[in-house]
Design a protein around this motif. Structure first.
Motif, PDB file in Angstrom:
ATOM      1  N   LYS A  94      -5.372   1.788 -10.429  1.00 56.53           N
ATOM      2  CA  LYS A  94      -5.559   1.204  -9.098  1.00 56.53           C
ATOM      3  C   LYS A  94      -4.462   0.211  -8.725  1.00 56.53           C
ATOM      4  O   LYS A  94      -4.196  -0.012  -7.544  1.00 56.53           O
ATOM      5  N   LYS A  95      -3.843  -0.399  -9.738  1.00 54.03           N
ATOM      6  CA  LYS A  95      -2.840  -1.444  -9.473  1.00 54.03           C
ATOM      7  C   LYS A  95      -1.648  -1.245 -10.393  1.00 54.03           C
ATOM      8  O   LYS A  95      -1.797  -1.190 -11.612  1.00 54.03           O
ATOM      9  N   LEU A  96      -0.450  -1.165  -9.787  1.00 54.74           N
ATOM     10  CA  LEU A  96       0.777  -0.934 -10.549  1.00 54.74           C
ATOM     11  C   LEU A  96       1.881  -1.853 -10.029  1.00 54.74           C
ATOM     12  O   LEU A  96       2.042  -2.009  -8.820  1.00 54.74           O
ATOM     13  N   VAL A  97       2.625  -2.456 -10.970  1.00 57.91           N
ATOM     14  CA  VAL A  97       3.791  -3.277 -10.620  1.00 57.91           C
ATOM     15  C   VAL A  97       5.005  -2.644 -11.277  1.00 57.91           C
ATOM     16  O   VAL A  97       4.998  -2.362 -12.473  1.00 57.91           O
ATOM     17  N   MET A  98       6.071  -2.422 -10.495  1.00 56.23           N
ATOM     18  CA  MET A  98       7.297  -1.852 -11.056  1.00 56.23           C
ATOM     19  C   MET A  98       8.506  -2.383 -10.289  1.00 56.23           C
ATOM     20  O   MET A  98       8.362  -2.999  -9.225  1.00 56.23           O
ATOM     21  N   ALA A 127      -2.604   8.093  -3.290  1.00 57.29           N
ATOM     22  CA  ALA A 127      -2.828   7.066  -2.268  1.00 57.29           C
ATOM     23  C   ALA A 127      -3.829   6.016  -2.722  1.00 57.29           C
ATOM     24  O   ALA A 127      -3.907   4.942  -2.126  1.00 57.29           O
ATOM     25  N   THR A 128      -4.580   6.295  -3.785  1.00 53.91           N
ATOM     26  CA  THR A 128      -5.590   5.335  -4.256  1.00 53.91           C
ATOM     27  C   THR A 128      -4.994   4.200  -5.062  1.00 53.91           C
ATOM     28  O   THR A 128      -5.688   3.245  -5.393  1.00 53.91           O
ATOM     29  N   CYS A 129      -3.709   4.267  -5.383  1.00 49.85           N
ATOM     30  CA  CYS A 129      -3.053   3.260  -6.225  1.00 49.85           C
ATOM     31  C   CYS A 129      -2.277   2.260  -5.361  1.00 49.85           C
ATOM     32  O   CYS A 129      -1.445   2.650  -4.544  1.00 49.85           O
ATOM     33  N   HIS A 130      -2.566   0.983  -5.554  1.00 45.50           N
ATOM     34  CA  HIS A 130      -1.832  -0.101  -4.868  1.00 45.50           C
ATOM     35  C   HIS A 130      -0.605  -0.435  -5.724  1.00 45.50           C
ATOM     36  O   HIS A 130      -0.732  -0.780  -6.902  1.00 45.50           O
ATOM     37  N   ILE A 131       0.588  -0.358  -5.145  1.00 40.89           N
ATOM     38  CA  ILE A 131       1.826  -0.551  -5.913  1.00 40.89           C
ATOM     39  C   ILE A 131       2.620  -1.705  -5.323  1.00 40.89           C
ATOM     40  O   ILE A 131       2.855  -1.767  -4.114  1.00 40.89           O
ATOM     41  N   TRP A 132       3.032  -2.627  -6.196  1.00 40.01           N
ATOM     42  CA  TRP A 132       3.944  -3.716  -5.812  1.00 40.01           C
ATOM     43  C   TRP A 132       5.316  -3.430  -6.406  1.00 40.01           C
ATOM     44  O   TRP A 132       5.437  -3.140  -7.603  1.00 40.01           O
ATOM     45  N   PHE A 133       6.354  -3.545  -5.590  1.00 37.76           N
ATOM     46  CA  PHE A 133       7.733  -3.328  -6.033  1.00 37.76           C
ATOM     47  C   PHE A 133       8.456  -4.678  -6.017  1.00 37.76           C
ATOM     48  O   PHE A 133       8.583  -5.309  -4.964  1.00 37.76           O
ATOM     49  N   THR A 134       8.936  -5.123  -7.179  1.00 37.26           N
ATOM     50  CA  THR A 134       9.564  -6.446  -7.285  1.00 37.26           C
ATOM     51  C   THR A 134      11.003  -6.329  -7.771  1.00 37.26           C
ATOM     52  O   THR A 134      11.420  -5.298  -8.300  1.00 37.26           O
ATOM     53  N   CYS A 135      11.734  -7.434  -7.605  1.00 38.27           N
ATOM     54  CA  CYS A 135      13.113  -7.496  -8.133  1.00 38.27           C
ATOM     55  C   CYS A 135      13.453  -8.962  -8.361  1.00 38.27           C
ATOM     56  O   CYS A 135      13.323  -9.791  -7.451  1.00 38.27           O
ATOM     57  N   LYS A 136      13.832  -9.282  -9.577  1.00 34.85           N
ATOM     58  CA  LYS A 136      14.250 -10.639  -9.964  1.00 34.85           C
ATOM     59  C   LYS A 136      13.182 -11.687  -9.635  1.00 34.85           C
ATOM     60  O   LYS A 136      13.480 -12.795  -9.204  1.00 34.85           O
ATOM     61  N   TYR A 138      10.893 -11.525  -7.220  1.00 35.30           N
ATOM     62  CA  TYR A 138      10.508 -11.578  -5.812  1.00 35.30           C
ATOM     63  C   TYR A 138       9.838 -10.246  -5.420  1.00 35.30           C
ATOM     64  O   TYR A 138      10.245  -9.182  -5.886  1.00 35.30           O
ATOM     65  N   LEU A 139       8.829 -10.339  -4.555  1.00 26.29           N
ATOM     66  CA  LEU A 139       8.192  -9.127  -4.039  1.00 26.29           C
ATOM     67  C   LEU A 139       9.064  -8.541  -2.931  1.00 26.29           C
ATOM     68  O   LEU A 139       9.337  -9.206  -1.932  1.00 26.29           O
ATOM     69  N   ILE A 140       9.540  -7.311  -3.130  1.00 25.29           N
ATOM     70  CA  ILE A 140      10.385  -6.659  -2.134  1.00 25.29           C
ATOM     71  C   ILE A 140       9.514  -5.916  -1.111  1.00 25.29           C
ATOM     72  O   ILE A 140       9.698  -6.052   0.089  1.00 25.29           O
ATOM     73  N   CYS A 141       8.575  -5.148  -1.570  1.00 21.14           N
ATOM     74  CA  CYS A 141       7.636  -4.478  -0.663  1.00 21.14           C
ATOM     75  C   CYS A 141       6.433  -4.005  -1.480  1.00 21.14           C
ATOM     76  O   CYS A 141       6.442  -4.060  -2.711  1.00 21.14           O
ATOM     77  N   SER A 142       5.399  -3.574  -0.797  1.00 24.52           N
ATOM     78  CA  SER A 142       4.217  -3.058  -1.485  1.00 24.52           C
ATOM     79  C   SER A 142       3.665  -1.863  -0.718  1.00 24.52           C
ATOM     80  O   SER A 142       3.903  -1.724   0.482  1.00 24.52           O
ATOM     81  N   ARG A 143       2.949  -1.016  -1.448  1.00 24.22           N
ATOM     82  CA  ARG A 143       2.287   0.126  -0.816  1.00 24.22           C
ATOM     83  C   ARG A 143       0.797  -0.017  -1.043  1.00 24.22           C
ATOM     84  O   ARG A 143       0.312   0.001  -2.183  1.00 24.22           O
ATOM     85  N   GLU A 144       0.070  -0.231   0.065  1.00 21.43           N
ATOM     86  CA  GLU A 144      -1.368  -0.466  -0.006  1.00 21.43           C
ATOM     87  C   GLU A 144      -2.108   0.814  -0.415  1.00 21.43           C
ATOM     88  O   GLU A 144      -1.712   1.922  -0.051  1.00 21.43           O
ATOM     89  N   ALA A 145      -3.187   0.612  -1.174  1.00 22.37           N
ATOM     90  CA  ALA A 145      -4.051   1.746  -1.533  1.00 22.37           C
ATOM     91  C   ALA A 145      -4.928   2.113  -0.340  1.00 22.37           C
ATOM     92  O   ALA A 145      -5.422   1.229   0.363  1.00 22.37           O
ATOM     93  N   ARG A 146      -5.105   3.409  -0.084  1.00 24.63           N
ATOM     94  CA  ARG A 146      -5.929   3.862   1.041  1.00 24.63           C
ATOM     95  C   ARG A 146      -7.313   4.226   0.508  1.00 24.63           C
ATOM     96  O   ARG A 146      -7.592   5.375   0.172  1.00 24.63           O
ATOM     97  N   ARG A 147      -8.170   3.222   0.407  1.00 24.93           N
ATOM     98  CA  ARG A 147      -9.514   3.421  -0.149  1.00 24.93           C
ATOM     99  C   ARG A 147     -10.397   4.269   0.762  1.00 24.93           C
ATOM    100  O   ARG A 147     -11.391   4.812   0.351  1.00 24.93           O
TER     101      ARG A 147
END
Length: 341
Positions: A94-98, A127-136, A138-147
């Motif tokens: 459900k939650k992923l950070v990469m 689409a059920t997985c909420h993903i945060w994309f970071t760099c150094k 800082y949060l660059i962008c995220s993709r919300e999960a469509r529950r």
């Protein structure tokens, strides 16, 4: 299929390359259970595998230091992207950070994904997985999960099962049409509620994106302001240093002037106050092309008599122009005033 609400953090096998992503996840997600995910490519040699597993253990050590529980998962796949998608599907993550890109590629203006892996995961992950994309860090962008997708599936399942039960009832009880109508009304109401929930979710997502955009803009403006202040501060410090240096030089010059005044009272004029031609204290000193200072009238007479050489060195001069020596003239006048007092 296993349901899992842990926060998964994707890392590489290189030594702590994704440390900033893990620290960001621990500090910002609010979660207490984490899973370090490492996708290992096929046919790696033994040394490479050992090196990668040592790096994963370092990530686990960071989790222990930050007082959160963590485990590691190593997947062997043909590509990193396939491994992450396989993990999300199998465990219903459900939650992923990469990482959005390697930390060395980070800039304050970075708003979009840079690496091919992150772009692929953003596009292909369930689409059920909420993903945060970071760099150094800082949060660059995220993709919300469509529950909302699950609600539709549940209601569709409810609709299907109710229709099936109604069909069975029809075979045994002829008056079951009323039950079927009630089921349809319930399904219709559920769909309406689902659409309302979807609208609320879309509005909340829109507000969140606008807030993130405003915060990003404010952050950028603050960083610009800080850079300007740092630049002005460096200029001010440079000016202060120059002022202090000039003060020290002025103190030295005042000391020399004081010594000179003291010597004037007890001794004759300094030798450089004397004109080499007249051997008297100069009143209107001028510098000739040879670099020596003479009484203006005396050196002019020298040239008027046809001389084109230096009175001191007897060498030819490139020109006969004269420049007033104002500094020496002021010094002579001060000496004359001090001597007369």
């Amino acid at each position: 299929m296993v349901m899992d609400d842990k926060i998964y953090v994707a890392v590489t096998g290189r030594d702590l390359e994704n440390k900033s992503s893990l620290v960001w996840a621990i500090q910002n997600s609010g979660g207490r259970e984490f899973c370090i995910v490492y996708v290992q490519k096929l046919r790696l040699c033994r040394k490479e595998k050992e090196r990668a597993h040592k790096s994963i253990d370092k990530y686990l050590n960071i989790c222990r230091q930050m007082q959160v529980s963590a485990e590691k998962i190593c997947i062997e796949m043909g590509s990193v992207e396939e491994g992450i998608l396989h993990l999300i599907s199998n465990r219903e993550v459900k939650k992923l950070v990469m990482g959005a890109a390697a930390d060395r590629h980070y800039s304050m203006r970075m708003r979009d994904l840079q690496s091919k892996k992150s772009i692929y995961i953003h596009r292909e992950a369930p689409a059920t997985c909420h993903i945060w994309f970071t760099c150094k860090g800082y949060l660059i962008c995220s993709r919300e999960a469509r529950r909302i997708d699950h609600l539709y599936l549940e209601w569709a399942s409810l609709d299907s099962s109710s229709q099936s039960e109604t069909t069975k009832g029809t075979q045994s009880v002829p008056s079951s049409s009323m039950v079927k109508d009630d089921d349809r009304i319930q399904v219709s109401d559920a769909i309406k509620m689902a659409k309302q929930s979807e609208n609320v979710y879309i509005n909340e997502l829109k507000c969140k994106k606008e807030t993130e955009k405003a915060l990003s803009k404010t952050k950028e403006e603050l960083e610009k302001m800080i850079r300007k202040l740092q630049y002005k501060y460096s200029l001010s410090m440079g000016a202060v240093r120059r002022l202090r240096q000039e003060q020290e030089e002025l103190k030295i010059e005042l000391g020399e002037v004081s010594k000179l005044k003291s010597n004037r009272k007890n001794h004759g004029p300094p030798q450089y106050f004397i004109c080499p031609i007249t051997q008297d204290v100069m009143e209107d000193p001028h510098v000739a092309a040879d670099g020596f200072t003479y009484e203006g009238e005396a050196i002019s007479s020298w040239f008027e008599r046809g001389h084109e050489t230096s009175p001191m060195t007897n060498k030819s001069l490139p020109h006969t122009s004269l420049v007033p020596n104002l500094a020496l003239r002021s010094a002579i006048q001060e000496w004359l005033q001090a001597s007369s007092s």
